[in-house]
Motif scaffolding. Structure first.
Motif, short mmCIF file in Angstrom:
data_model
loop_
_atom_site.label_atom_id
_atom_site.label_comp_id
_atom_site.label_asym_id
_atom_site.label_seq_id
_atom_site.Cartn_x
_atom_site.Cartn_y
_atom_site.Cartn_z
N THR A 25 0.83 -1.21 0.00
CA THR A 25 0.00 0.00 0.00
C THR A 25 0.87 1.26 0.00
O THR A 25 0.52 2.26 -0.62
N TRP A 26 1.98 1.20 0.70
CA TRP A 26 2.94 2.32 0.69
C TRP A 26 3.50 2.50 -0.71
O TRP A 26 3.66 3.62 -1.20
N GLY A 27 3.82 1.40 -1.38
CA GLY A 27 4.35 1.47 -2.73
C GLY A 27 3.40 2.13 -3.70
O GLY A 27 3.82 2.90 -4.58
N LEU A 28 2.10 1.86 -3.56
CA LEU A 28 1.13 2.50 -4.45
C LEU A 28 0.99 3.99 -4.14
O LEU A 28 0.71 4.79 -5.03
N THR A 29 1.19 4.36 -2.88
CA THR A 29 1.23 5.79 -2.55
C THR A 29 2.40 6.46 -3.28
O THR A 29 2.25 7.54 -3.86
N ALA A 30 3.54 5.79 -3.25
CA ALA A 30 4.72 6.33 -3.95
C ALA A 30 4.49 6.39 -5.45
O ALA A 30 4.91 7.34 -6.12
N LEU A 31 3.78 5.38 -5.99
CA LEU A 31 3.48 5.38 -7.42
C LEU A 31 2.60 6.57 -7.79
O LEU A 31 2.81 7.24 -8.81
N GLY A 32 1.59 6.86 -6.94
CA GLY A 32 0.75 8.02 -7.17
C GLY A 32 1.53 9.31 -7.09
O GLY A 32 1.36 10.21 -7.92
N LEU A 51 -10.47 11.64 -5.02
CA LEU A 51 -10.76 11.82 -3.60
C LEU A 51 -12.06 11.11 -3.22
O LEU A 51 -12.15 10.46 -2.18
N GLY A 52 -13.07 11.25 -4.09
CA GLY A 52 -14.32 10.55 -3.84
C GLY A 52 -14.11 9.05 -3.82
O GLY A 52 -14.67 8.33 -2.96
N PHE A 53 -13.32 8.54 -4.76
CA PHE A 53 -13.00 7.11 -4.82
C PHE A 53 -12.38 6.64 -3.50
O PHE A 53 -12.73 5.58 -2.97
N GLY A 161 -9.50 -12.14 3.00
CA GLY A 161 -10.14 -10.87 3.31
C GLY A 161 -9.12 -9.79 3.62
O GLY A 161 -9.28 -8.63 3.23
N ALA A 162 -8.04 -10.17 4.33
CA ALA A 162 -6.99 -9.21 4.65
C ALA A 162 -6.26 -8.76 3.39
O ALA A 162 -5.92 -7.58 3.23
N VAL A 163 -6.02 -9.70 2.47
CA VAL A 163 -5.38 -9.36 1.20
C VAL A 163 -6.28 -8.42 0.39
O VAL A 163 -5.82 -7.44 -0.21
N ALA A 164 -7.59 -8.73 0.38
CA ALA A 164 -8.54 -7.87 -0.34
C ALA A 164 -8.53 -6.46 0.23
O ALA A 164 -8.58 -5.47 -0.51
N LEU A 165 -8.48 -6.36 1.56
CA LEU A 165 -8.44 -5.05 2.20
C LEU A 165 -7.17 -4.29 1.81
O LEU A 165 -7.22 -3.09 1.51
N ALA A 166 -6.03 -4.99 1.80
CA ALA A 166 -4.77 -4.35 1.42
C ALA A 166 -4.82 -3.86 -0.02
O ALA A 166 -4.33 -2.76 -0.33
N ILE A 167 -5.42 -4.65 -0.91
CA ILE A 167 -5.54 -4.24 -2.31
C ILE A 167 -6.41 -2.99 -2.43
O ILE A 167 -6.07 -2.03 -3.12
N GLY A 168 -7.56 -3.01 -1.73
CA GLY A 168 -8.46 -1.85 -1.79
C GLY A 168 -7.81 -0.59 -1.24
O GLY A 168 -7.91 0.48 -1.84
N ILE A 169 -7.11 -0.71 -0.11
CA ILE A 169 -6.43 0.44 0.47
C ILE A 169 -5.31 0.91 -0.45
O ILE A 169 -5.07 2.11 -0.62
N GLY A 170 -4.61 -0.05 -1.06
CA GLY A 170 -3.57 0.33 -2.01
C GLY A 170 -4.11 1.13 -3.17
O GLY A 170 -3.52 2.13 -3.59
N LEU A 171 -5.26 0.71 -3.70
CA LEU A 171 -5.87 1.41 -4.83
C LEU A 171 -6.21 2.86 -4.48
O LEU A 171 -6.00 3.77 -5.27
N GLN A 172 -6.72 3.06 -3.26
CA GLN A 172 -7.08 4.43 -2.90
C GLN A 172 -5.87 5.21 -2.39
O GLN A 172 -5.92 6.44 -2.29
N PHE A 174 -3.14 5.34 -4.08
CA PHE A 174 -2.56 5.92 -5.30
C PHE A 174 -2.95 7.39 -5.45
O PHE A 174 -2.08 8.25 -5.59
N PRO A 175 -4.25 7.73 -5.39
CA PRO A 175 -4.59 9.16 -5.48
C PRO A 175 -4.15 9.96 -4.27
O PRO A 175 -3.95 11.18 -4.37
N GLU A 176 -3.97 9.31 -3.11
CA GLU A 176 -3.51 10.06 -1.94
C GLU A 176 -2.08 10.56 -2.14
O GLU A 176 -1.74 11.68 -1.76
N GLY A 177 -1.22 9.72 -2.73
CA GLY A 177 0.14 10.17 -3.03
C GLY A 177 0.12 11.33 -4.00
O GLY A 177 0.86 12.32 -3.85
N PHE A 178 -0.74 11.23 -5.00
CA PHE A 178 -0.93 12.29 -5.98
C PHE A 178 -1.44 13.56 -5.30
O PHE A 178 -1.03 14.68 -5.63
N ALA A 179 -2.34 13.36 -4.31
CA ALA A 179 -2.98 14.49 -3.63
C ALA A 179 -1.99 15.31 -2.81
O ALA A 179 -2.24 16.50 -2.55
#
Length: 274
Positions: A25-32, A51-53, A161-172, A174-179
């Motif tokens: 999830t940290w890596g996707l923040t960096a990617l954003g 942001l809405g996403f 379920g934990a993996v799914a949560l990590a994927i979902g948090i990682g996806l969101q 991405f825009p946080e790093g951009f933000a």
């Protein structure tokens, strides 16, 4: 591929699994945040939609990944079964409320005069990073708690379920790093410095995840409370920060549709994998 990932995480120590998941999830923040190297300015409509996403993912994760499993594994029947969820949810919200009043920060899209927390002469850039960091505390905690609960064998908590949560948090994330990175670039920071600040905002996630997994493994009876605590913290962040940030321009409909999309994606991930 997904089954292989889940099988791999099942072989790991839960604390290590939580750490690896939040490194993702940290890596996707960096990617954003890295988008700052490719764009000169931020498209406001796209930004508000992202942001809405983010808000939609966090709300869906709060119920499907945290509250529902927490209630399912709670003892008792009827109203008694909801006590851990109610107590944990309230404490989680109060925890972030306290941090919000103490930690100096400035929400994205808000003026410098609207900064929150204790008064400080810190630069706007630091306050922006701290605001996103505040978002990330409950997210990392949620991942860690769920991995710990799954490893402890609690009904309703699973590695999938934990993996799914990590994927979902990682996806969101991405825009946080951009933000964080793009507004800093707009203030005159170099691309490299804007990127560094953007990715740094998520460094708290692995720390919170490790603490959450360790706490649940050490004190197993707290799991229903811990899951609900993370949910309450995430909902507070969405209502107090994410949604207001997305409603500061003329693209409110876009951010609302982004919220719906984020909710649908997280719900699909959690139900499909968990």
């Amino acid at each position: 591929m997904m089954n292989q990932i889940i099988a791999y995480f099942e072989t790991l120590d839960p604390v290590l699994a939580a750490f690896y998941a939040t490194l993702f999830t940290w890596g996707l923040t960096a990617l954003g945040a890295s988008l700052v190297f490719f764009f000169k300015k931020m498209n406001r409509m796209l930004f508000d939609g992202m942001l809405g996403f983010t808000g939609g993912v966090m709300v869906a994760a709060s119920f499907w990944s945290l509250l529902a499993p927490g209630i399912e594994m709670s003892p008792g029947e009827g109203f008694e079964k909801t006590i851990p969820a109610v107590v944990g949810f309230g404490l989680g919200a109060l925890f972030i409320f306290g941090l919000d009043k103490i930690l100096p920060h400035l929400h994205v899209n808000f003026n410098t005069t609207e900064k929150e927390g204790i008064k400080t002469p810190w630069h706007k850039s630091i306050l922006l990073v701290l605001a996103i960091t505040l978002h990330n505390i409950p997210e990392g905690l949620a991942v860690g708690v769920l991995f710990g609960g799954a490893a402890a064998g609690f009904e309703g908590a699973s590695i999938a379920g934990a993996v799914a949560l990590a994927i979902g948090i990682g996806l969101q994330n991405f825009p946080e790093g951009f933000a964080v990175a793009m507004p800093l670039r707009g203030q005159g920071f170099s691309r490299r410095k804007s990127f560094n600040y953007g990715q740094l905002s998520a460094i708290v996630e692995p720390v919170a995840a490790v603490l959450g997994a360790w706490a649940v493994m050490t004190f197993q009876p707290i799991l229903p409370y811990a899951l609900s605590f993370a949910a309450g913290a995430m909902i507070f962040v969405v209502v107090e920060e994410v949604v207001p940030e997305s409603q500061q321009s003329k693209y409110t409909d876009v951010s609302t549709l982004g919220f719906i999309g984020g909710f649908m994606v997280m719900m699909t991930l959690d139900v499909g994998l968990g």
